[in-house]
Design an enzyme around this catalytic site. Structure first.
Site, PDB file in Angstrom:
ATOM      1  N   LYS A   1       1.267  -0.868  -0.375  1.00 32.70           N
ATOM      2  CA  LYS A   1      -0.207  -0.183   0.278  1.00 32.70           C
ATOM      3  C   LYS A   1       0.479   1.052   0.438  1.00 32.70           C
ATOM      4  CE  LYS A   1      -2.927   2.461   2.582  1.00 32.70           C
ATOM      5  NZ  LYS A   1      -4.121   3.190   4.342  1.00 32.70           N
TER       6      LYS A   1
ATOM      7  N   GLY B   1      -8.380   9.635   9.993  1.00 33.56           N
ATOM      8  CA  GLY B   1      -8.142   9.933  11.137  1.00 33.56           C
ATOM      9  C   GLY B   1      -9.493  10.368  11.535  1.00 33.56           C
TER      10      GLY B   1
ATOM     11  N   ALA C   1     -10.140   5.847   4.484  1.00 32.68           N
ATOM     12  CA  ALA C   1      -9.630   6.648   5.415  1.00 32.68           C
ATOM     13  C   ALA C   1     -10.414   7.099   5.501  1.00 32.68           C
ATOM     14  CB  ALA C   1      -7.932   7.628   4.464  1.00 32.68           C
ATOM     15  N   GLY C   2     -11.042   8.031   6.362  1.00 33.30           N
ATOM     16  CA  GLY C   2     -12.301   8.685   6.956  1.00 33.30           C
ATOM     17  C   GLY C   2     -13.430   8.032   7.382  1.00 33.30           C
TER      18      GLY C   2
ATOM     19  N   ASN D   1      -9.275   1.567   9.694  1.00 35.87           N
ATOM     20  CA  ASN D   1      -8.519   1.510  11.027  1.00 35.87           C
ATOM     21  C   ASN D   1      -8.768   1.643  12.200  1.00 35.87           C
ATOM     22  OD1 ASN D   1      -4.595   1.196  11.576  1.00 35.87           O
ATOM     23  ND2 ASN D   1      -6.203   0.949  13.056  1.00 35.87           N
ATOM     24  N   THR D   2      -8.267   3.151  12.197  1.00 32.55           N
ATOM     25  CA  THR D   2      -9.130   4.463  13.387  1.00 32.55           C
ATOM     26  C   THR D   2     -10.188   3.721  13.519  1.00 32.55           C
ATOM     27  OG1 THR D   2      -7.625   5.824  12.429  1.00 32.55           O
ATOM     28  CG2 THR D   2      -8.764   6.391  14.490  1.00 32.55           C
TER      29      THR D   2
END
Length: 265
Positions: free
Chosen positions: A106, A167, A193-194, A215-216
């Site tokens: 990635k 994040g 993301a987001g 992830n977050t």
């Protein structure tokens, strides 16, 4: 006995990246969890088959990291997080291939430290070099249809446009662009993301994304394992809804019950 396949994970609807078929359309990160044990439990609860990790947390001496040991059996997608130039990203990818024995990478090349926006020029150059070097390249990029098209033309195995800032938990900030990218892309589109909660993942999939990487949203949830389960079902539901086709939006009501035969008609 009838065996019912899990929602959205039918054998005839795999996510295919560089010839590899994956049952799950959720990819999950391994950073930022309260403990490594919770990380491992959450990742498994997500149903994901691909886990991302930073090469900086992997031993190059063959011993592996706790993450690698705890997630035996998963396909790893190392990332180039922290890199700011194509040169650094290529070097990190080479280290990842040595450490993990995978040619999947990635690509993350950050151009702005405050927003963590990707550097488009450096991302394109890193993708070009890594494709030429035999890597399966999945580049993180902004939600620009032209950039995604250029990356696909260079040989990226998938494109990974941002839903919103890394994040941030803001969800899909530009659904019109994302839908256009999904409609035009010749390779899988993975929203990266987001994502903040399950409904964000549903929206991304309903817009036509092939998969979601997050992830977050799981790692920082009050209950990461429960949120991982929620994300699993959200991605599956969004994929099913996309395939089913939503009804058009209307500015006025339309009765769902037949009017013929009503009393007084």
């Amino acid at each position: 006995m009838t065996i019912v396949a899990p929602l959205g994970r039918e054998a005839d609807d795999p996510l295919v990246i560089a010839g590899t078929a994956l049952r799950s359309r959720l990819l999950i990160g391994t950073a930022g969890y309260p403990t490594q044990a919770i990380m491992a439990e959450a990742v498994r609860a997500s149903g994901a088959e691909v886990a991302t990790l930073s090469i900086r947390r992997v031993s190059l001496r063959g011993h592996g990291s706790d993450t690698v040991s705890l997630l035996s059996g998963f396909r790893f997608l190392p990332n180039t997080a922290g890199c700011e130039t194509a040169r650094d990203a290529v070097m990190t990818a080479e280290l990842a291939r040595e450490a993990l024995g995978t040619n999947w990478i990635k690509v993350e090349v950050i151009g702005d430290r405050e927003t963590l926006y990707p550097d488009v020029a450096e991302t394109i150059e890193a993708t070009r070099q890594l494709v030429d070097a035999g890597f399966v390249v999945l580049p993180y990029c902004n939600d620009d249809p032209v950039v995604c098209s250029r990356l696909a033309d260079l040989g990226a195995a998938a494109v990974m446009p941002m839903g919103s800032l890394i994040g941030s938990g803001m969800g899909v900030a530009n659904p019109a662009n994302l839908e256009l990218i999904c409609r035009r892309s010749p390779v899988p589109v993975i929203v990266d993301a987001g994502i903040g909660t399950a409904s964000d993942a549903v929206i991304a999939m309903e817009l036509g994304a092939a998969a979601v990487l997050l992830n977050t949203a799981v790692a920082k949830a009050d209950d990461p394992v429960r949120m991982a389960r929620a994300m699993r079902h959200a991605v599956e539901a969004g994929r099913l809804a996309f395939g089913a086709g939503r009804i058009p939006r209307r500015a006025r009501a339309e009765p769902s019950s037949p009017q013929l035969g009503l009393v007084g008609s």
